[in-house]
Design an enzyme around this catalytic site. Structure first.
Site, PDB file in Angstrom:
ATOM      1  N   ARG A  95       0.832  -1.212   0.000  1.00 12.11           N
ATOM      2  CA  ARG A  95       0.000   0.000   0.000  1.00 12.11           C
ATOM      3  C   ARG A  95       0.866   1.261   0.000  1.00 12.11           C
ATOM      4  NH1 ARG A  95       0.167   4.001   2.602  1.00 12.11           N
ATOM      5  NH2 ARG A  95       0.020   2.939   4.595  1.00 12.11           N
ATOM      6  N   PHE A 134       9.150  10.686  -3.952  1.00  8.96           N
ATOM      7  CA  PHE A 134       8.772  12.001  -3.435  1.00  8.96           C
ATOM      8  C   PHE A 134       9.735  12.344  -2.316  1.00  8.96           C
ATOM      9  CE2 PHE A 134       6.158  14.650  -0.589  1.00  8.96           C
ATOM     10  CZ  PHE A 134       5.463  15.481  -1.458  1.00  8.96           C
ATOM     11  N   LEU A 136      10.910  14.709   0.311  1.00  8.02           N
ATOM     12  CA  LEU A 136      10.688  15.872   1.181  1.00  8.02           C
ATOM     13  C   LEU A 136      11.565  15.783   2.433  1.00  8.02           C
ATOM     14  CD1 LEU A 136       9.026  18.444   1.829  1.00  8.02           C
ATOM     15  CD2 LEU A 136       7.355  16.956   2.980  1.00  8.02           C
ATOM     16  N   THR A 137      11.499  14.649   3.136  1.00  9.87           N
ATOM     17  CA  THR A 137      12.204  14.491   4.411  1.00  9.87           C
ATOM     18  C   THR A 137      13.718  14.527   4.206  1.00  9.87           C
ATOM     19  OG1 THR A 137      10.383  13.106   5.175  1.00  9.87           O
ATOM     20  CG2 THR A 137      12.442  12.968   6.422  1.00  9.87           C
ATOM     21  N   ASN A 245      -1.518  15.317   2.121  1.00  5.50           N
ATOM     22  CA  ASN A 245      -2.911  15.120   2.522  1.00  5.50           C
ATOM     23  C   ASN A 245      -3.577  14.006   1.727  1.00  5.50           C
ATOM     24  OD1 ASN A 245      -3.250  16.859   4.691  1.00  5.50           O
ATOM     25  ND2 ASN A 245      -3.551  18.636   3.364  1.00  5.50           N
ATOM     26  N   GLU A 368       3.888  10.504   6.964  1.00  2.83           N
ATOM     27  CA  GLU A 368       2.689  11.329   6.693  1.00  2.83           C
ATOM     28  C   GLU A 368       2.183  11.981   7.972  1.00  2.83           C
ATOM     29  OE1 GLU A 368       2.407  11.656   3.779  1.00  2.83           O
ATOM     30  OE2 GLU A 368       3.139   9.799   2.879  1.00  2.83           O
ATOM     31  N   THR A 370       3.500  12.194  12.227  1.00  2.00           N
ATOM     32  CA  THR A 370       3.482  11.278  13.369  1.00  2.00           C
ATOM     33  C   THR A 370       2.213  11.499  14.201  1.00  2.00           C
ATOM     34  OG1 THR A 370       4.592  12.913  14.752  1.00  2.00           O
ATOM     35  CG2 THR A 370       6.021  11.388  13.536  1.00  2.00           C
TER      36      THR A 370
HETATM   37  C1  LIG Z   1       8.618   3.700   6.275  1.00  2.00           C
HETATM   38  C2  LIG Z   1       8.808   5.162   6.024  1.00  2.00           C
HETATM   39  C3  LIG Z   1       8.548   5.686   4.750  1.00  2.00           C
HETATM   40  C4  LIG Z   1       8.740   7.047   4.493  1.00  2.00           C
HETATM   41  N1  LIG Z   1       8.545   7.537   3.205  1.00  2.00           N
HETATM   42  C5  LIG Z   1       8.850   8.838   2.948  1.00  2.00           C
HETATM   43  C6  LIG Z   1       8.812   9.336   1.597  1.00  2.00           C
HETATM   44  O1  LIG Z   1       8.505   8.591   0.645  1.00  2.00           O
HETATM   45  N2  LIG Z   1       9.144  10.647   1.368  1.00  2.00           N
HETATM   46  C7  LIG Z   1       9.503  11.492   2.384  1.00  2.00           C
HETATM   47  O2  LIG Z   1       9.780  12.659   2.110  1.00  2.00           O
HETATM   48  N3  LIG Z   1       9.559  11.038   3.675  1.00  2.00           N
HETATM   49  C8  LIG Z   1       9.252   9.744   3.980  1.00  2.00           C
HETATM   50  N4  LIG Z   1       9.334   9.264   5.271  1.00  2.00           N
HETATM   51  C9  LIG Z   1       9.782  10.171   6.334  1.00  2.00           C
HETATM   52  C10 LIG Z   1       8.706  10.527   7.333  1.00  2.00           C
HETATM   53  O3  LIG Z   1       7.780  11.399   6.760  1.00  2.00           O
HETATM   54  C11 LIG Z   1       9.420  11.100   8.574  1.00  2.00           C
HETATM   55  O4  LIG Z   1      10.090  10.019   9.205  1.00  2.00           O
HETATM   56  C12 LIG Z   1       8.438  11.760   9.530  1.00  2.00           C
HETATM   57  O5  LIG Z   1       7.957  12.971   9.003  1.00  2.00           O
HETATM   58  C13 LIG Z   1       9.090  12.045  10.902  1.00  2.00           C
HETATM   59  O6  LIG Z   1      10.290  12.724  10.745  1.00  2.00           O
HETATM   60  P1  LIG Z   1      11.608  12.188  11.497  1.00  2.00           P
HETATM   61  O7  LIG Z   1      11.748  10.735  11.229  1.00  2.00           O
HETATM   62  O8  LIG Z   1      12.719  13.076  11.083  1.00  2.00           O
HETATM   63  O9  LIG Z   1      11.298  12.350  13.036  1.00  2.00           O
HETATM   64  P2  LIG Z   1      11.398  13.698  13.893  1.00  2.00           P
HETATM   65  O10 LIG Z   1      10.703  14.810  13.177  1.00  2.00           O
HETATM   66  O11 LIG Z   1      12.797  13.874  14.321  1.00  2.00           O
HETATM   67  O12 LIG Z   1      10.515  13.296  15.160  1.00  2.00           O
HETATM   68  C14 LIG Z   1      10.997  12.457  16.208  1.00  2.00           C
HETATM   69  C15 LIG Z   1       9.944  12.463  17.310  1.00  2.00           C
HETATM   70  O13 LIG Z   1       9.751  13.801  17.799  1.00  2.00           O
HETATM   71  C16 LIG Z   1       8.376  14.135  17.723  1.00  2.00           C
HETATM   72  N5  LIG Z   1       8.203  15.572  17.477  1.00  2.00           N
HETATM   73  C17 LIG Z   1       8.736  16.313  16.461  1.00  2.00           C
HETATM   74  N6  LIG Z   1       8.321  17.581  16.553  1.00  2.00           N
HETATM   75  C18 LIG Z   1       7.487  17.643  17.630  1.00  2.00           C
HETATM   76  C19 LIG Z   1       6.726  18.684  18.245  1.00  2.00           C
HETATM   77  N7  LIG Z   1       6.694  19.939  17.764  1.00  2.00           N
HETATM   78  N8  LIG Z   1       6.002  18.378  19.347  1.00  2.00           N
HETATM   79  C20 LIG Z   1       5.987  17.115  19.850  1.00  2.00           C
HETATM   80  N9  LIG Z   1       6.675  16.096  19.321  1.00  2.00           N
HETATM   81  C21 LIG Z   1       7.427  16.359  18.217  1.00  2.00           C
HETATM   82  C22 LIG Z   1       7.843  13.299  16.575  1.00  2.00           C
HETATM   83  O14 LIG Z   1       6.434  13.184  16.624  1.00  2.00           O
HETATM   84  C23 LIG Z   1       8.577  11.986  16.811  1.00  2.00           C
HETATM   85  O15 LIG Z   1       7.926  11.260  17.819  1.00  2.00           O
HETATM   86  C24 LIG Z   1       9.136   7.905   5.544  1.00  2.00           C
HETATM   87  C25 LIG Z   1       9.370   7.381   6.823  1.00  2.00           C
HETATM   88  C26 LIG Z   1       9.220   6.031   7.062  1.00  2.00           C
HETATM   89  C27 LIG Z   1       9.517   5.492   8.428  1.00  2.00           C
END
Ligand SMILES: Cc1cc2nc3c(=O)[nH]c(=O)nc-3n(C[C@H](O)[C@H](O)[C@H](O)COP(=O)(O)OP(=O)(O)OC[C@H]3O[C@@H](n4cnc5c(N)ncnc54)[C@H](O)[C@@H]3O)c2cc1C
Length: 389
Positions: A95, A134, A136-137, A245, A368, A370
């Site tokens: 998916r 895509f 972004l991260t 979204n 998408e 957390t």
């Molecule tokens: C299987 C998988 C597929 C993915 N696919 C893609 C993709 O195709 N393209 C893409 O661009 N990205 C992708 N991602 C990335 C994903 O979108 C990010 O992992 C996600 O946005 C979280 O960012 P991070 O991992 O840097 O965690 P962080 O942003 O570092 O967060 C770590 C923790 O801190 C918490 N936190 C952060 N800010 C706050 C706040 N203001 N208040 C309270 N808590 C907070 C978070 O909720 C989390 O619990 C993927 C990730 C995974 C695991």
């Protein structure tokens, strides 16, 4: 009136779907039964994404399902949701492919691209003959994409992109990457053919979730693309958030597919497995677990369908998507974990699906947005106060 199948559809939710929606749902369910279920354990164990399924999924109408024109299926939001539900009942990794290809990469091109970009990429992507990703991260910018440091600067007519992306689905097998980068005019999106010099994608391995799909680190070292690589319709973070979204919406349904499969595995096992001289389904504690799952799956599906109907009616606002994503993924994880307990020791064997779903859903809970990010979106919506910073 015929007796409803309470074990399968307790609330009779099928009655809320049209004949065409049910037929589509069953078509996707059959595909999952014949093309995903037989091999999913092998793909998961070997950490293999079955790229050979992409053209089949394209022919079925699973790629860009909700988009119209340019060879896309042009189905409704509810039909797209039903497809996500069924595919994720097979595995969240498959998916995820549907979401990355259709909701993220194809939606970016469809919404924000030029006519030439759409003509070039959308027909082969809808057919599963070209793969998109895509980006972004970044290593240092996840929940806060505004902190991105990847840049795109003008050099003559060209753009030159430098930076790094992390966790990018499908990047190592993609033909084209949608790369979001900081420019003098703010964040903009670029279509980068993955064969461009300076573009490198390396799968992140080993993973404990989403093992039947691919996520990568990307490095962009002086990646030169022509002036017409920019997506003209997307200025600022509104561009990527529009795509996110769409993907979040599909997850609302998909998570309930994983939950349903975990519940069905637990129910089947509980009826067969005997301890203390009886099926374990005869114990009150087991029945309570199964009933709790049925309650939550029924509620989660109602949320998904209501949000889908609002999306088709054009009344859905993004804050309502957060309700569904937060609730349904959190609920699905709880169901998959509870289902695993019913399987006892066998619950940790790959032969049974609940723990695979529970692991995958940890990935779904993170991407998408957390749980925390969606909680903050909802908190801001109901209080009027942002608690993000
Ligand atoms: C299987 C998988 C597929 C993915 N696919 C893609 C993709 O195709 N393209 C893409 O661009 N990205 C992708 N991602 C990335 C994903 O979108 C990010 O992992 C996600 O946005 C979280 O960012 P991070 O991992 O840097 O965690 P962080 O942003 O570092 O967060 C770590 C923790 O801190 C918490 N936190 C952060 N800010 C706050 C706040 N203001 N208040 C309270 N808590 C907070 C978070 O909720 C989390 O619990 C993927 C990730 C995974 C695991």
């Amino acid at each position: 009136m015929s007796t409803p199948d309470l074990a399968r559809d307790y609330l009779g939710l099928d009655a809320l779907l049209s004949d065409a929606e049910l037929a589509w749902r069953d078509t996707v369910r059959d595909f999952v039964a014949t093309r995903i279920r037989p091999d999913i354990r092998k793909w998961y164990e070997q950490a293999t994404f079955p790229a050979e399924l992409a053209p089949e999924m394209g022919r079925l109408g699973l790629l860009g399902t909700h988009l119209s024109g340019y060879g896309c299926p042009g189905r409704s939001a509810v039909e797209y949701g039903l497809a996500a539900l069924e595919v994720e009942a097979g595995d969240s990794g498959l998916r995820t492919f549907v979401s990355v290809q259709g909701s993220l990469a194809m939606t970016a091109i469809h919404r924000f691209g030029t006519e030439a970009q759409k003509e070039r990429w959308l027909p082969p992507m809808a057919a599963g003959e070209a793969i998109g990703c895509f980006g972004l991260t970044e290593p240092e910018a996840g929940s806060d994409p505004g902190g991105m440091t990847t840049t795109a600067r003008r050099d003559g007519d060209d753009w030159v992109i430098d930076g790094a992306k992390r966790w990018i689905g499908l990047a190592s097998i993609a033909d084209v990457a949608v790369i979001w980068a900081r420019t003098e005019d703010g964040v903009r999106g670029f279509l980068v053919p993955t064969g461009t010099a300076g573009f490198t994608a390396t799968p992140i391995e080993p993973k404990l979730a989403m093992r039947a799909s691919i996520q990568c680190d990307i490095t962009l070292a002086g990646v030169r693309v022509p002036a017409d690589a920019i997506l003209p319709g997307a200025a600022g973070l509104r561009g990527p958030f529009t795509c996110l979204n769409e993907a979040r919406y599909g997850i609302i349904w998909g998570a309930m597919g994983a939950a349903r499969d975990a519940y069905e595995a637990a129910l089947g096992y509980a009826l067969e497995r005997r301890q203390f001289g009886k099926p374990i389904a005869s114990f009150q504690l087991t029945q309570e677990k199964l009933v709790d799952m049925v309650l939550e799956i029924g509620k989660g599906l109602l949320v998904a369908l209501h949000i889908g109907r609002m999306k088709d009616a054009g009344t859905l606002v993004p804050e309502q998507i957060s309700f569904g994503k937060l609730n349904n993924v959190r609920t699905a994880i709880a169901i998959a974990r509870q289902a695993r307990t019913i399987l006892g020791g066998n619950g940790v064997a790959l032969e049974y699906s609940p723990m695979r779903h529970a692991s995958n859903l940890e990935g779904v809970r993170t991407y998408e947005g957390t749980d925390e990010v969606h909680t903050l979106i909802m908190g801001r919506a109901i209080t009027g106060i942002s608690a993000f910073t």
